[in-house]
Design an enzyme around this catalytic site. Sequence first.
Site, PDB file in Angstrom:
ATOM      1  N   HIS A  60      41.571  38.587  32.563  1.00 24.21           N
ATOM      2  CA  HIS A  60      42.094  39.786  33.232  1.00 24.21           C
ATOM      3  C   HIS A  60      42.237  39.489  34.720  1.00 24.21           C
ATOM      4  O   HIS A  60      41.776  38.467  35.201  1.00 24.21           O
ATOM      5  CB  HIS A  60      41.219  41.007  32.959  1.00 24.21           C
ATOM      6  CG  HIS A  60      39.821  40.939  33.510  1.00 24.21           C
ATOM      7  ND1 HIS A  60      38.930  39.931  33.183  1.00 24.21           N
ATOM      8  CD2 HIS A  60      39.144  41.771  34.362  1.00 24.21           C
ATOM      9  CE1 HIS A  60      37.775  40.153  33.805  1.00 24.21           C
ATOM     10  NE2 HIS A  60      37.896  41.252  34.526  1.00 24.21           N
ATOM     11  N   HIS A  62      41.042  40.978  37.482  1.00 24.47           N
ATOM     12  CA  HIS A  62      40.045  41.267  38.513  1.00 24.47           C
ATOM     13  C   HIS A  62      39.841  39.991  39.330  1.00 24.47           C
ATOM     14  O   HIS A  62      39.803  38.886  38.775  1.00 24.47           O
ATOM     15  CB  HIS A  62      38.715  41.708  37.883  1.00 24.47           C
ATOM     16  CG  HIS A  62      38.669  43.185  37.586  1.00 24.47           C
ATOM     17  ND1 HIS A  62      37.881  43.725  36.601  1.00 24.47           N
ATOM     18  CD2 HIS A  62      39.322  44.229  38.175  1.00 24.47           C
ATOM     19  CE1 HIS A  62      38.042  45.054  36.590  1.00 24.47           C
ATOM     20  NE2 HIS A  62      38.919  45.378  37.525  1.00 24.47           N
ATOM     21  N   ASP A  64      37.464  38.388  40.694  1.00 26.63           N
ATOM     22  CA  ASP A  64      36.423  37.371  40.425  1.00 26.63           C
ATOM     23  C   ASP A  64      36.825  36.409  39.303  1.00 26.63           C
ATOM     24  O   ASP A  64      36.158  35.402  39.074  1.00 26.63           O
ATOM     25  CB  ASP A  64      35.050  38.016  40.140  1.00 26.63           C
ATOM     26  CG  ASP A  64      35.055  39.056  39.025  1.00 26.63           C
ATOM     27  OD1 ASP A  64      36.084  39.721  38.834  1.00 26.63           O
ATOM     28  OD2 ASP A  64      34.010  39.206  38.344  1.00 26.63           O
ATOM     29  N   HIS A  65      37.944  36.689  38.630  1.00 27.96           N
ATOM     30  CA  HIS A  65      38.394  35.818  37.537  1.00 27.96           C
ATOM     31  C   HIS A  65      39.665  35.030  37.875  1.00 27.96           C
ATOM     32  O   HIS A  65      40.047  34.149  37.113  1.00 27.96           O
ATOM     33  CB  HIS A  65      38.625  36.651  36.266  1.00 27.96           C
ATOM     34  CG  HIS A  65      37.374  37.296  35.769  1.00 27.96           C
ATOM     35  ND1 HIS A  65      36.701  36.864  34.645  1.00 27.96           N
ATOM     36  CD2 HIS A  65      36.633  38.325  36.278  1.00 27.96           C
ATOM     37  CE1 HIS A  65      35.615  37.606  34.479  1.00 27.96           C
ATOM     38  NE2 HIS A  65      35.557  38.496  35.450  1.00 27.96           N
ATOM     39  N   HIS A 138      37.802  47.046  28.886  1.00 25.75           N
ATOM     40  CA  HIS A 138      37.349  46.951  30.275  1.00 25.75           C
ATOM     41  C   HIS A 138      38.199  47.919  31.097  1.00 25.75           C
ATOM     42  O   HIS A 138      39.034  48.624  30.541  1.00 25.75           O
ATOM     43  CB  HIS A 138      37.509  45.485  30.714  1.00 25.75           C
ATOM     44  CG  HIS A 138      36.848  45.110  31.993  1.00 25.75           C
ATOM     45  ND1 HIS A 138      35.606  45.562  32.368  1.00 25.75           N
ATOM     46  CD2 HIS A 138      37.252  44.285  33.008  1.00 25.75           C
ATOM     47  CE1 HIS A 138      35.293  45.036  33.549  1.00 25.75           C
ATOM     48  NE2 HIS A 138      36.272  44.267  33.953  1.00 25.75           N
ATOM     49  N   ASP A 206      34.839  40.288  30.421  1.00 25.44           N
ATOM     50  CA  ASP A 206      34.360  41.615  30.814  1.00 25.44           C
ATOM     51  C   ASP A 206      34.763  42.694  29.800  1.00 25.44           C
ATOM     52  O   ASP A 206      35.946  42.868  29.490  1.00 25.44           O
ATOM     53  CB  ASP A 206      34.930  41.987  32.190  1.00 25.44           C
ATOM     54  CG  ASP A 206      34.523  40.994  33.267  1.00 25.44           C
ATOM     55  OD1 ASP A 206      34.015  39.912  32.911  1.00 25.44           O
ATOM     56  OD2 ASP A 206      34.720  41.300  34.450  1.00 25.44           O
ATOM     57  N   HIS A 264      28.399  35.280  33.640  1.00 27.07           N
ATOM     58  CA  HIS A 264      28.922  36.423  34.402  1.00 27.07           C
ATOM     59  C   HIS A 264      27.772  37.382  34.753  1.00 27.07           C
ATOM     60  O   HIS A 264      27.745  38.538  34.334  1.00 27.07           O
ATOM     61  CB  HIS A 264      30.013  37.127  33.569  1.00 27.07           C
ATOM     62  CG  HIS A 264      30.854  38.116  34.336  1.00 27.07           C
ATOM     63  ND1 HIS A 264      30.456  39.412  34.538  1.00 27.07           N
ATOM     64  CD2 HIS A 264      32.059  38.012  34.932  1.00 27.07           C
ATOM     65  CE1 HIS A 264      31.392  40.066  35.206  1.00 27.07           C
ATOM     66  NE2 HIS A 264      32.378  39.236  35.468  1.00 27.07           N
TER      67      HIS A 264
HETATM   68 ZN   LIG Z   1      34.242  39.990  36.190  1.00 25.88          ZN
HETATM   69 ZN   LIG Z   2      36.407  42.633  35.378  1.00 33.48          ZN
END
Ligand SMILES: [Zn+2]
Ligand SMILES: [Zn+2]
Length: 297
Positions: A60, A62, A64-65, A138, A206, A264
């Site tokens: 996804h 977001h 942080d990914h 998510h 997530d 994570h």
């Molecule tokens: Zn994440």
């Molecule tokens: Zn996420």
Amino acid sequence: MEITFLGTSAMVPTKERNLSSFILIYKGEGILFDCGEGTQRQLKITGIKPTKVTKIMISHWHGDHVLGLPGLIQTLGSAEYNDTLEIYGPEGTKQFIDMMFKASIFDNKIKIKVAEIKKDGVFLQNKDYSIEAFKLDHKVPTIGFNFLEKDRRRIRVNKVKKIGIPDGPLLGKLQKGQEITFKNKKITPEEVTNLIEGKKISFIADTVPCKNCIKYAKEADLLICESTYSSELEDKGTDYMHLTAKQAATIANESGAKKLVLTHFSARYKSQHELEEDAREIFDNVNSATDFMKMRL
Ligand SMILES: [Zn+2]
Ligand SMILES: [Zn+2]
């Protein structure tokens, strides 16, 4: 095949943990799962050349990914990278990649193929493996992935020698599971080969607990699962739509996975052992990932 964890922190990096990513090396090919900020440097530290990466699976969008993507792609552009980089992600991926390229100047472009996965199931396959995706639950469109190695047959050399089958196309046919005729005699693959079952690796990114988690992680040899919080913070997990370690363990248990690796982690946990213990109440064969941890399957 070998898996190396490149980042095991959620949302923000810590001194010990980089952001989400791991790489699966299969027959020399690198398949990257998520690409948090700093992933390319993590690759270098662990001794894997970034040019090994041929495919990137994005769970996804977001930050942080994915924030490591532009840097990695720029590096590939300045290296001798002759492959076409394949990027697979959820709905919206094409637009995000377009915008990403507009956010800075890319002088050296590599060839990139981008595909959006809009339905559950296998979206990629070759003679050695297939990869399937499944929707997770998510805050934004998010998918998990299964790497499914195909079953293969190993020739039983003694048996083959005894019968006298020469090296070449006949053995190739047997290895593919086809019957052959040799010296007027039918020989089945079962007689002269052993079946080696392909491995299944499931990656649950997530999410909150959902039906697809259990359905798609079914009997995985290895389940890599997000586990942002311990059970004490289950309410927070529900609010931010993340799993607790115990919920990850429940998924492993109900899906019949053989091994669970947690990743994570919220930056609040200085040691991941608290999370590991939380999971162990439900599922025994559990480990928590650390950056640069390697696993062979
Ligand atoms: Zn994440
Ligand atoms: Zn996420």
